[in-house]
Design an enzyme around this catalytic site. Sequence first.
Site, mmCIF file in Angstrom:
data_model
loop_
_atom_site.group_PDB
_atom_site.id
_atom_site.type_symbol
_atom_site.label_atom_id
_atom_site.label_comp_id
_atom_site.label_asym_id
_atom_site.label_seq_id
_atom_site.Cartn_x
_atom_site.Cartn_y
_atom_site.Cartn_z
ATOM 1 N N ARG A 147 14.571 -5.355 26.499
ATOM 2 C CA ARG A 147 14.759 -6.401 27.484
ATOM 3 C C ARG A 147 16.207 -6.292 27.938
ATOM 4 O O ARG A 147 17.103 -6.129 27.099
ATOM 5 C CB ARG A 147 14.517 -7.783 26.880
ATOM 6 C CG ARG A 147 14.519 -8.893 27.914
ATOM 7 C CD ARG A 147 14.511 -10.257 27.299
ATOM 8 N NE ARG A 147 15.846 -10.636 26.870
ATOM 9 C CZ ARG A 147 16.152 -11.886 26.535
ATOM 10 N NH1 ARG A 147 15.205 -12.824 26.533
ATOM 11 N NH2 ARG A 147 17.376 -12.199 26.191
ATOM 12 N N TYR A 159 22.490 -17.366 30.349
ATOM 13 C CA TYR A 159 21.469 -17.145 29.328
ATOM 14 C C TYR A 159 21.314 -15.656 29.033
ATOM 15 O O TYR A 159 21.293 -14.820 29.945
ATOM 16 C CB TYR A 159 20.081 -17.689 29.780
ATOM 17 C CG TYR A 159 19.043 -17.057 28.902
ATOM 18 C CD1 TYR A 159 18.307 -15.945 29.303
ATOM 19 C CD2 TYR A 159 18.946 -17.472 27.571
ATOM 20 C CE1 TYR A 159 17.457 -15.291 28.426
ATOM 21 C CE2 TYR A 159 18.104 -16.823 26.696
ATOM 22 C CZ TYR A 159 17.361 -15.733 27.122
ATOM 23 O OH TYR A 159 16.556 -15.086 26.255
ATOM 24 N N ASP A 216 14.041 -11.231 31.626
ATOM 25 C CA ASP A 216 13.679 -12.635 31.491
ATOM 26 C C ASP A 216 14.378 -13.470 32.565
ATOM 27 O O ASP A 216 15.592 -13.588 32.567
ATOM 28 C CB ASP A 216 14.106 -13.115 30.083
ATOM 29 C CG ASP A 216 13.473 -14.431 29.696
ATOM 30 O OD1 ASP A 216 13.451 -14.727 28.487
ATOM 31 O OD2 ASP A 216 12.991 -15.158 30.589
ATOM 32 N N HIS A 218 13.931 -16.544 32.838
ATOM 33 C CA HIS A 218 14.225 -17.782 32.088
ATOM 34 C C HIS A 218 14.102 -19.045 32.943
ATOM 35 O O HIS A 218 14.953 -19.943 32.897
ATOM 36 C CB HIS A 218 15.625 -17.701 31.465
ATOM 37 C CG HIS A 218 15.656 -18.216 30.052
ATOM 38 N ND1 HIS A 218 16.246 -19.397 29.717
ATOM 39 C CD2 HIS A 218 15.157 -17.713 28.913
ATOM 40 C CE1 HIS A 218 16.141 -19.613 28.420
ATOM 41 N NE2 HIS A 218 15.467 -18.603 27.907
ATOM 42 N N GLU A 242 9.678 -11.905 33.023
ATOM 43 C CA GLU A 242 9.293 -13.073 32.224
ATOM 44 C C GLU A 242 9.836 -14.365 32.816
ATOM 45 O O GLU A 242 10.962 -14.411 33.311
ATOM 46 C CB GLU A 242 9.848 -12.904 30.811
ATOM 47 C CG GLU A 242 9.624 -14.068 29.893
ATOM 48 C CD GLU A 242 10.266 -13.846 28.540
ATOM 49 O OE1 GLU A 242 10.684 -12.710 28.256
ATOM 50 O OE2 GLU A 242 10.379 -14.805 27.781
ATOM 51 N N GLU A 268 6.441 -19.010 26.736
ATOM 52 C CA GLU A 268 7.135 -19.287 25.467
ATOM 53 C C GLU A 268 7.422 -20.775 25.280
ATOM 54 O O GLU A 268 7.582 -21.229 24.161
ATOM 55 C CB GLU A 268 8.422 -18.490 25.368
ATOM 56 C CG GLU A 268 9.509 -18.950 26.282
ATOM 57 C CD GLU A 268 10.780 -18.158 26.081
ATOM 58 O OE1 GLU A 268 10.708 -16.917 26.017
ATOM 59 O OE2 GLU A 268 11.845 -18.777 25.965
ATOM 60 N N ARG A 289 3.006 -15.358 26.441
ATOM 61 C CA ARG A 289 4.285 -15.291 25.766
ATOM 62 C C ARG A 289 4.450 -16.239 24.570
ATOM 63 O O ARG A 289 5.470 -16.213 23.895
ATOM 64 C CB ARG A 289 5.407 -15.627 26.752
ATOM 65 C CG ARG A 289 5.917 -14.459 27.534
ATOM 66 C CD ARG A 289 6.620 -13.428 26.674
ATOM 67 N NE ARG A 289 7.983 -13.771 26.346
ATOM 68 C CZ ARG A 289 8.563 -13.454 25.195
ATOM 69 N NH1 ARG A 289 7.893 -12.849 24.253
ATOM 70 N NH2 ARG A 289 9.820 -13.775 24.972
ATOM 71 N N GLU A 345 8.050 -9.199 20.856
ATOM 72 C CA GLU A 345 9.502 -9.388 20.916
ATOM 73 C C GLU A 345 10.049 -9.357 19.497
ATOM 74 O O GLU A 345 9.463 -9.930 18.579
ATOM 75 C CB GLU A 345 9.828 -10.735 21.563
ATOM 76 C CG GLU A 345 11.316 -11.026 21.637
ATOM 77 C CD GLU A 345 11.592 -12.337 22.351
ATOM 78 O OE1 GLU A 345 10.677 -13.144 22.519
ATOM 79 O OE2 GLU A 345 12.738 -12.533 22.775
ATOM 80 N N TRP A 408 17.720 -23.799 32.265
ATOM 81 C CA TRP A 408 18.669 -22.887 31.587
ATOM 82 C C TRP A 408 18.022 -21.552 31.326
ATOM 83 O O TRP A 408 16.839 -21.488 30.947
ATOM 84 C CB TRP A 408 19.106 -23.502 30.261
ATOM 85 C CG TRP A 408 19.840 -22.545 29.380
ATOM 86 C CD1 TRP A 408 21.079 -21.990 29.581
ATOM 87 C CD2 TRP A 408 19.338 -22.013 28.149
ATOM 88 N NE1 TRP A 408 21.381 -21.162 28.557
ATOM 89 C CE2 TRP A 408 20.364 -21.150 27.665
ATOM 90 C CE3 TRP A 408 18.177 -22.164 27.393
ATOM 91 C CZ2 TRP A 408 20.222 -20.452 26.467
ATOM 92 C CZ3 TRP A 408 18.037 -21.482 26.209
ATOM 93 C CH2 TRP A 408 19.069 -20.639 25.761
HETATM 94 C C1 CS2 Z 1 14.074 -16.228 25.256
HETATM 95 C C2 CS2 Z 1 14.341 -17.048 24.039
HETATM 96 O O1 CS2 Z 1 13.442 -14.553 23.755
HETATM 97 C C3 CS2 Z 1 13.246 -15.025 24.883
HETATM 98 O O2 CS2 Z 1 12.439 -14.609 25.695
HETATM 99 O O3 CS2 Z 1 13.513 -16.912 26.318
HETATM 100 O O4 CS2 Z 1 15.376 -16.438 23.361
HETATM 101 C C4 CS2 Z 1 14.703 -18.491 24.277
HETATM 102 O O5 CS2 Z 1 15.859 -18.567 25.078
HETATM 103 C C5 CS2 Z 1 14.967 -19.131 22.938
HETATM 104 O O6 CS2 Z 1 13.829 -18.958 22.137
HETATM 105 C C6 CS2 Z 1 15.269 -20.601 23.088
HETATM 106 O O7 CS2 Z 1 15.367 -21.175 21.811
HETATM 107 MG MG MG Z 2 12.043 -15.830 27.310
#
Ligand code: CS2
Ligand code: MG
Length: 408
Positions: A147, A159, A216, A218, A242, A268, A289, A345, A408
């Site tokens: 990633r 992030y 990502d 995000h 993602e 996620e 995810r 992941e 975020w």
């Molecule tokens: C992220 C995560 O791994 C990922 O894809 O989106 O690291 C996410 O930011 C964290 O799990 C938040 O606690």
């Molecule tokens: Mg993520």
Amino acid sequence: MTIEIVDVTITSPGRNFVTLKITTSDGITGLGDATLNGRELAVAAYLSEHVASMLVGRDEDRIEDTWQYLYRGPYWRRGPVTMAAIAAVDMALWDIKAKKAGMPLYQLLGGASREGVRVYAHASGTDYAALSNAITGYKELGYTAVRVQTGVPGLGQIYGVSNAGPGVRYDYEPAKRSGARPAEETWDTRNYLSHMPGIFAQIREEFGTDLRILHDGHHRMSPIEAARFAKDIEPYDLFWLEDCTPGEDQTALRLVRQHSTTPLAIGEVFNSVYDYQTLITERLIDYVRSAVTHTGGITAMKKLLDFAAIYGIKSGIHGPTDISPVGMAAALHLDLAIHNFGIQEYMPHNEKTLEVFQTSFTFDEGFLHPGDLPGLGVELDEEAAAAHEYTKAYLPVNRLLDGTVHDW
Ligand code: CS2
Ligand code: MG
């Protein structure tokens, strides 16, 4: 036999984890991960104050009935706290059942469908040079998928970018021990949209086409921004983009799909199959995810992934450092057994965490294997856990340049 003891352990070997331990009347133990990053105490209290007494005396073999009892019994349902608590109970009961059967959990889920579980690493850098250095490091470790996240000109810490210097970094932990309130970061989507396609072009130029690249978003783009971005990066053949836009607005992904064939991964932050219903039945995503820890456990995750399989959608189980080694092990047993596996992941945990959680999964040339110990294959060292006291930590809050709160 029955459930006799229900313990909740909160430990913080570098970051906070919540672990449920169930002990049967015959002394067999099972573990479940109940970690919800930034809201750990909420889940710990839900388990200690509301769930533990419901479990004592129940038949530990009745996993489905216990799941339904904890899901429908409280009347209030779904949500990240409830589903993380149910997940921990479910994982612990599957751990016990597999130990009683004398086999690794994946054998109870249908046995192995593959030799190993392809994983992806997190390569990041404040600029392309640092990112390139990290990608090279992961390739040398045998990873076949990375990633990629990088800084954006004009913005500070954002992030996914480890600012701890170039190279292989396993130490990016977004939750910060920032006292009474979260740290704040600044974001500008326009800068990001114009910067990132060039980064992917440089990666393909330097590393060729074999390397699987993931990215990502995000949750930070609007639907039309996500549609534009997914279209702009099509030539770079990503394995997936993602969280391109907040996925709870499921029909928004119709717009992204209209403009791009870049594969999409979402979920996620979801905690039930209902969060995916439109995304899956309309094939608006390509990868699911969710983490086992946040979606009600192995029982719920298997049903979700079997539902996704009907629509040609694969797994991409969440595996950051805020999923504990117990949650990672549960994911790996599912990854090995299901047919519609996509990718896993894998952010390796730090040494202190691995002193608290004794794991048996192994890494080899970019693939993980859950191991063949009975159960999940993870044990908790409670003495080591007690040495790391909980410290409140928050995930950052994001604001646009004008101060507006943003994803975020
Ligand atoms: C992220 C995560 O791994 C990922 O894809 O989106 O690291 C996410 O930011 C964290 O799990 C938040 O606690
Ligand atoms: Mg993520």
